[in-house]
Design a protein around this motif. Structure first.
Motif, PDB file in Angstrom:
ATOM      1  N   ILE A  83      35.964  44.002  42.470  1.00  0.00           N
ATOM      2  CA  ILE A  83      36.698  42.975  43.346  1.00  0.00           C
ATOM      3  C   ILE A  83      37.112  42.783  42.174  1.00  0.00           C
ATOM      4  O   ILE A  83      38.313  41.490  41.752  1.00  0.00           O
ATOM      5  CB  ILE A  83      36.138  41.684  44.506  1.00  0.00           C
ATOM      6  CG1 ILE A  83      36.693  41.520  45.271  1.00  0.00           C
ATOM      7  CG2 ILE A  83      34.977  41.124  43.757  1.00  0.00           C
ATOM      8  CD1 ILE A  83      36.239  41.894  46.370  1.00  0.00           C
ATOM      9  N   LEU A  84      36.342  41.662  40.919  1.00  0.00           N
ATOM     10  CA  LEU A  84      36.750  41.079  39.511  1.00  0.00           C
ATOM     11  C   LEU A  84      38.158  41.360  38.828  1.00  0.00           C
ATOM     12  O   LEU A  84      39.074  40.745  38.879  1.00  0.00           O
ATOM     13  CB  LEU A  84      35.642  41.170  38.725  1.00  0.00           C
ATOM     14  CG  LEU A  84      34.531  40.278  39.195  1.00  0.00           C
ATOM     15  CD1 LEU A  84      33.878  40.643  37.501  1.00  0.00           C
ATOM     16  CD2 LEU A  84      34.867  38.777  39.745  1.00  0.00           C
ATOM     17  N   ASP A  85      38.223  43.453  39.101  1.00  0.00           N
ATOM     18  CA  ASP A  85      39.776  43.408  38.738  1.00  0.00           C
ATOM     19  C   ASP A  85      40.534  42.751  39.135  1.00  0.00           C
ATOM     20  O   ASP A  85      41.913  42.046  39.313  1.00  0.00           O
ATOM     21  CB  ASP A  85      39.859  45.270  39.010  1.00  0.00           C
ATOM     22  CG  ASP A  85      38.542  45.544  37.644  1.00  0.00           C
ATOM     23  OD1 ASP A  85      38.156  45.313  36.758  1.00  0.00           O
ATOM     24  OD2 ASP A  85      38.435  46.690  37.978  1.00  0.00           O
ATOM     25  N   ILE A  86      40.862  42.755  41.038  1.00  0.00           N
ATOM     26  CA  ILE A  86      41.820  42.309  41.689  1.00  0.00           C
ATOM     27  C   ILE A  86      41.436  40.809  41.511  1.00  0.00           C
ATOM     28  O   ILE A  86      43.136  39.997  41.112  1.00  0.00           O
ATOM     29  CB  ILE A  86      41.634  42.462  43.107  1.00  0.00           C
ATOM     30  CG1 ILE A  86      41.126  43.802  43.370  1.00  0.00           C
ATOM     31  CG2 ILE A  86      42.185  41.341  44.197  1.00  0.00           C
ATOM     32  CD1 ILE A  86      40.652  44.251  45.239  1.00  0.00           C
ATOM     33  N   ALA A  87      40.743  40.389  41.283  1.00  0.00           N
ATOM     34  CA  ALA A  87      41.111  38.850  40.847  1.00  0.00           C
ATOM     35  C   ALA A  87      41.472  38.608  39.851  1.00  0.00           C
ATOM     36  O   ALA A  87      42.270  37.568  39.220  1.00  0.00           O
ATOM     37  CB  ALA A  87      39.910  37.925  40.054  1.00  0.00           C
ATOM     38  N   ARG A  88      41.129  39.251  38.504  1.00  0.00           N
ATOM     39  CA  ARG A  88      41.770  39.306  36.902  1.00  0.00           C
ATOM     40  C   ARG A  88      43.490  39.435  37.476  1.00  0.00           C
ATOM     41  O   ARG A  88      43.917  38.614  36.536  1.00  0.00           O
ATOM     42  CB  ARG A  88      41.470  40.168  35.589  1.00  0.00           C
ATOM     43  CG  ARG A  88      40.256  40.165  35.713  1.00  0.00           C
ATOM     44  CD  ARG A  88      39.881  41.289  34.257  1.00  0.00           C
ATOM     45  NE  ARG A  88      38.076  40.874  34.441  1.00  0.00           N
ATOM     46  CZ  ARG A  88      37.345  41.641  35.261  1.00  0.00           C
ATOM     47  NH1 ARG A  88      37.444  42.750  35.661  1.00  0.00           N
ATOM     48  NH2 ARG A  88      35.798  41.303  34.757  1.00  0.00           N
ATOM     49  N   ARG A  89      44.008  40.158  38.076  1.00  0.00           N
ATOM     50  CA  ARG A  89      44.990  40.784  38.719  1.00  0.00           C
ATOM     51  C   ARG A  89      45.737  39.797  39.212  1.00  0.00           C
ATOM     52  O   ARG A  89      47.301  38.892  38.897  1.00  0.00           O
ATOM     53  CB  ARG A  89      45.865  41.844  39.816  1.00  0.00           C
ATOM     54  CG  ARG A  89      45.503  43.258  38.743  1.00  0.00           C
ATOM     55  CD  ARG A  89      45.776  44.535  39.105  1.00  0.00           C
ATOM     56  NE  ARG A  89      45.998  44.913  40.519  1.00  0.00           N
ATOM     57  CZ  ARG A  89      44.389  45.308  40.944  1.00  0.00           C
ATOM     58  NH1 ARG A  89      43.668  46.158  39.382  1.00  0.00           N
ATOM     59  NH2 ARG A  89      43.755  45.549  41.600  1.00  0.00           N
ATOM     60  N   LYS A  90      45.335  38.642  39.706  1.00  0.00           N
ATOM     61  CA  LYS A  90      45.683  37.776  40.889  1.00  0.00           C
ATOM     62  C   LYS A  90      45.972  36.030  40.289  1.00  0.00           C
ATOM     63  O   LYS A  90      46.683  35.654  39.955  1.00  0.00           O
ATOM     64  CB  LYS A  90      44.716  37.002  42.259  1.00  0.00           C
ATOM     65  CG  LYS A  90      45.001  36.238  43.041  1.00  0.00           C
ATOM     66  CD  LYS A  90      44.507  36.293  43.708  1.00  0.00           C
ATOM     67  CE  LYS A  90      44.093  36.942  44.910  1.00  0.00           C
ATOM     68  NZ  LYS A  90      43.267  36.593  46.282  1.00  0.00           N
TER      69      LYS A  90
END
Ligand SMILES: C[S@@+](CC[C@H](N)C(=O)[O-])C[C@H]1O[C@@H](n2cnc3c(N)ncnc32)[C@H](O)[C@@H]1O
Length: 223
Positions: A83-90
């Motif tokens: 989920i942190l990967d999604i956050a980093r993209r955002k």
């Protein structure tokens, strides 16, 4: 760490494969923008504040915090690398600068008195009682004296209709940990963990139940 079980960790929507639909589900069913904006406003960020978004998930609140408080130093922490990967993209899409840390809420890799503010949304209802309390104790440890905790999470519903609606969340997230949310017990646990001036500051009614906003202060004088 994501596989850790026994009430220590749970996915954003119970199952890993649902993580990819988390953002649209929350945006369209939970009045996310309204309650997260209220929470950010409540925290009254000032330039230079060190701010932790606890269990930041896909980073929606993290990005809002940086946009509202560009002079603040924002860290997002979550127990899931996925989920942190999604956050980093955002965060990259938003063009803002924040730091992310992969860790569990009750064992954070920060020195005592690291943060002026800790915010958290839609997280505590995932934790069993012991983890709620040890997470709150850990939050108190990493806050400066006089530092503030601001939480938005499912709370005590105002009437039977909102209680009934919350059954949908309970079917997905489980009854064991969410029972305490509808009983309105989180403020009691904040007091048990050593916070003072514990308040329910507001409530946002959503199609899936009632979201409560809370604030609390770590005792002691700000430096
Ligand atoms: C429902 S999501 C909420 C995410 C975000 N705060 C929001 O408002 O959209 C709950 C998050 O808590 C994280 N989580 C669950 N247990 C955790 C723990 N013990 N420590 C850190 N993160 C945890 C999950 O990975 C997930 O991202």
């Amino acid at each position: 760490m994501e596989q850790e079980r026994g009430g220590h960790y749970s996915y954003a929507l119970r199952y890993a494969w649902l993580t990819s639909v988390y953002d649209p589900v929350v945006r369209w069913t939970c009045r996310e923008t309204k309650f997260k904006s209220d929470l950010v406003r409540q925290a009254r960020l000032a330039p230079g504040d060190r701010v932790l978004d606890l269990a930041c998930g896909t980073g929606t609140l993290t990005v809002m915090l940086k946009k509202v408080g560009p002079g603040a130093d924002i860290t997002g922490l979550d127990g899931s690398e996925g989920i942190l990967d999604i956050a980093r993209r955002k965060v990259a899409e938003a063009g803002v600068d924040v730091t992310f840390t992969h860790a569990l809420s009750y064992d954070m890799p920060f020195e005592d008195s690291t943060f002026d503010r800790v915010l958290s949304s839609f997280f505590f209802h995932h934790l069993d009682t012991i983890d709620k309390i040890r997470t709150l104790e850990e939050v108190r440890r990493v806050l400066v004296p006089g530092g503030e905790l601001h939480i938005a999470d499912w709370g005590r519903p105002p009437n039977f209709l909102f209680r009934l609606a919350f059954g949908v969340v309970q079917l997905l997230d489980g009854f064991r940990t969410t029972r305490e949310s509808v009983a309105g017990l989180l403020p009691d646990y904040m007091g048990d963990a050593g916070f003072e001036l514990v308040l329910e500051t507001g409530r946002v009614l959503t199609p899936l139940g009632s979201v409560s906003l809370y604030s609390a202060v770590k005792p002691g004088m700000a430096a």
